[in-house]
Motif scaffolding. Structure first.
Motif, short mmCIF file in Angstrom:
data_model
loop_
_atom_site.label_atom_id
_atom_site.label_comp_id
_atom_site.label_asym_id
_atom_site.label_seq_id
_atom_site.Cartn_x
_atom_site.Cartn_y
_atom_site.Cartn_z
N ASP A 49 0.84 -1.20 0.00
CA ASP A 49 0.00 0.00 0.00
C ASP A 49 0.88 1.26 0.00
O ASP A 49 1.91 1.32 0.67
CB ASP A 49 -0.92 0.01 1.23
N THR A 50 0.49 2.24 -0.81
CA THR A 50 1.09 3.59 -0.73
C THR A 50 2.60 3.59 -0.97
O THR A 50 3.31 4.45 -0.48
CB THR A 50 0.77 4.22 0.66
N THR A 89 -6.87 3.26 -2.44
CA THR A 89 -6.88 1.83 -2.14
C THR A 89 -8.06 1.05 -2.72
O THR A 89 -7.85 0.03 -3.38
CB THR A 89 -6.87 1.64 -0.60
N ASP A 284 -0.79 -0.45 -4.79
CA ASP A 284 -2.10 0.02 -5.26
C ASP A 284 -1.99 1.46 -5.77
O ASP A 284 -2.70 1.86 -6.68
CB ASP A 284 -3.19 -0.13 -4.17
N HIS A 285 -1.07 2.22 -5.19
CA HIS A 285 -0.83 3.61 -5.58
C HIS A 285 0.40 4.07 -4.83
O HIS A 285 0.88 3.36 -3.93
CB HIS A 285 -2.02 4.51 -5.22
#
Ligand SMILES: [Zn+2]
Length: 460
Positions: A49-50, A89, A284-285
């Motif tokens: 994540d992130t 997300t 996800d990003h």
């Protein structure tokens, strides 16, 4: 003295780290041959994540954030131009699981949506404004497909938007979304521990496995244990610009996550499972760390937010490790796995296999008005160019080859190109089927969540 759960758990990690380095206990893998004699690969998909691509060593970062991911990348196909279909997300994970873009799966923030963040985590009254819709139960997910194909399926997740209530748990035999008590999410050590426990149990099965893991530590707030912060701090940083210390903390969180992933990979190797496992590592990003005067993610589609890491370790070395500059997206994993396993694609999948990319590369984000006054964004990539459409009219065109940081909007200088890319973007998005209407009965909500929703008056 204030008790900090996060610090305490991390102190626990230090103990398990020393144990892990001295003794790795292998599982006893069962026989996985099918009657046909063809061994199907296990699939492990790790969602960071992130996590910014350019803060990982394998993508050129000069600080030691990711020794374990880097070692995996050295044996993998590393995609250098991967683009997330959104910058936060829920829609990004929904795209991973359905092979569809946001325009079609529809999982996103929605002021009128039936799901509320406070139904799954406790927090400020403010969180009640965070409503969303999940993916429809009509969608066929990657976990559904693999389960039907005879895989044992498990997910262990750490971010609040991955809680079952938001619909992403569909198709998993085991979906562990426990210990997510706040926006802070669940710690990496806890994700790895749960994953290893499931793997150990799964070794009794004759089936191959699909294991999906979401690690959340690089998401704010950034509070790494001193051991993980230390490699990124110098006296100049700790005494200088406070923002540099924040970036050091972000890096510390990536390192902490990387160490927990390293423990998992080490166990897979010790158990003889590593070689026959396809391992996919994506984010996800990313995260804006002050570029363009912006922080965070989910309100824009800047390169810092959507140019993501994307690493695929092939089972049994089926394809040579390589660095590939093909533009690929998270929607392409599902079709790739279907192709490899000879599974028929469910109808409506918009991604294509990594070896045969055949769809426009796009991204979308529709932030809440209270998150951003700058409106919605849709982007399309074409050769060197990236066109961004904005609902408030601030359209942009960038040449990413000459201007990778997106500092120079060349829209007025290249009106014809801008117009043709705008048309391509709008035509493609317009051609995608809309998500099915979702009503309350269509959403899989566990009983506890349902009780909470009822008590809050959201469900009759
Ligand atoms: Zn995320």
């Amino acid at each position: 003295m204030k008790f900090n759960r996060r610090e305490a758990l991390r102190a626990g990690l230090l103990t398990s780290l020393s144990i892990a380095s001295s003794a790795v206990l292998p599982f006893a893998p069962g026989c996985r041959k099918r009657a046909s004699g063809v061994e199907r690969p296990n699939i492990l998909w790790i969602s960071l994540d992130t996590t910014r691509r350019d803060h990982l060593g394998c993508y050129g970062y000069e600080l030691p954030t990711s020794p374990n991911i880097d070692a995996l990348a050295a044996e993998s196909r590393v995609y250098t131009q991967a683009i997330s279909p959104s910058s936060w997300t829920l829609p990004a994970h929904a795209s991973m699981f359905t092979g569809k873009f946001l325009a079609s799966h529809g999982a996103q923030k929605d002021p009128e949506g039936p799901l509320v963040l406070t139904s799954v985590i406790s927090g400020h009254k403010e969180y009640e404004r965070y409503r969303a819709r999940g993916i429809s139960s009509e969608e066929v997910t990657l976990a559904d497909l693999l389960k039907q194909a005879g895989y044992d399926t498990a997910g262990v997740v750490a971010g609040p938007w991955l809680k079952k209530a938001f619909g992403l748990g569909a198709g998993f035999d085991f979906y562990d979304d426990a210990r997510i008590d706040s926006l802070d999410g669940r710690l990496a050590q806890s994700v790895t521990t749960s994953a290893l426990a499931w793997l150990q149990q799964q070794q009794q099965s004759q089936n191959p496995f699909f294991l999906f893991l979401n690690y959340f530590d690089p998401h704010t707030p950034w509070t790494p244990e001193p051991l993980f912060l230390r490699p990124f701090t110098t006296p100049e940083i700790t005494q200088g610009d406070p923002w540099l210390l924040e970036i050091a903390k972000y890096d510390g969180e990536i390192l902490y996550m990387d160490v927990s992933i390293g423990m998992l990979l080490k166990q897979l190797k010790a158990s003889g499972l590593y070689d026959n496992t396809m391992i996919i590592v994506t984010a996800d990003h990313g995260e804006l760390l002050g570029e363009h005067g912006l922080h965070g993610h989910g309100a824009y589609l800047t390169q810092e937010e959507i140019h993501i890491p994307f690493i695929v370790k092939e089972p049994r070395g089926e394809r040579e490790p390589a660095r590939l500059s093909t533009r690929v997206q998270l929607v392409d994993i599902l079709p790739t796995i279907c192709e490899r396993l000879n599974l028929s694609l469910p109808p409506g999948v918009q991604g294509t296999s990594l070896e045969n990319m055949a769809h426009p590369v796009i991204a979308e984000v529709y932030p809440y008005g209270f998150n951003s006054e700058d409106g919605d964004w849709q982007v399309i990539y074409d050769g060197d160019h990236k066109l961004a459409w904005n609902s408030k009219g601030s359209h942009k065109l960038f040449n990413l080859r000459t201007d990778p940081a997106e500092n120079y909007n060349i829209l007025e200088r290249e009106p014809e190109l801008a117009q043709s890319l705008m048309k391509k973007l709008k035509d493609y998005l317009g051609s995608l089927p809309k998500p099915p209407e979702i009503d309350q009965g269509d959403i899989q909500i566990d009983e506890e969540t349902l009780r909470t929703l009822k008590s809050m008056g959201y469900v009759q």
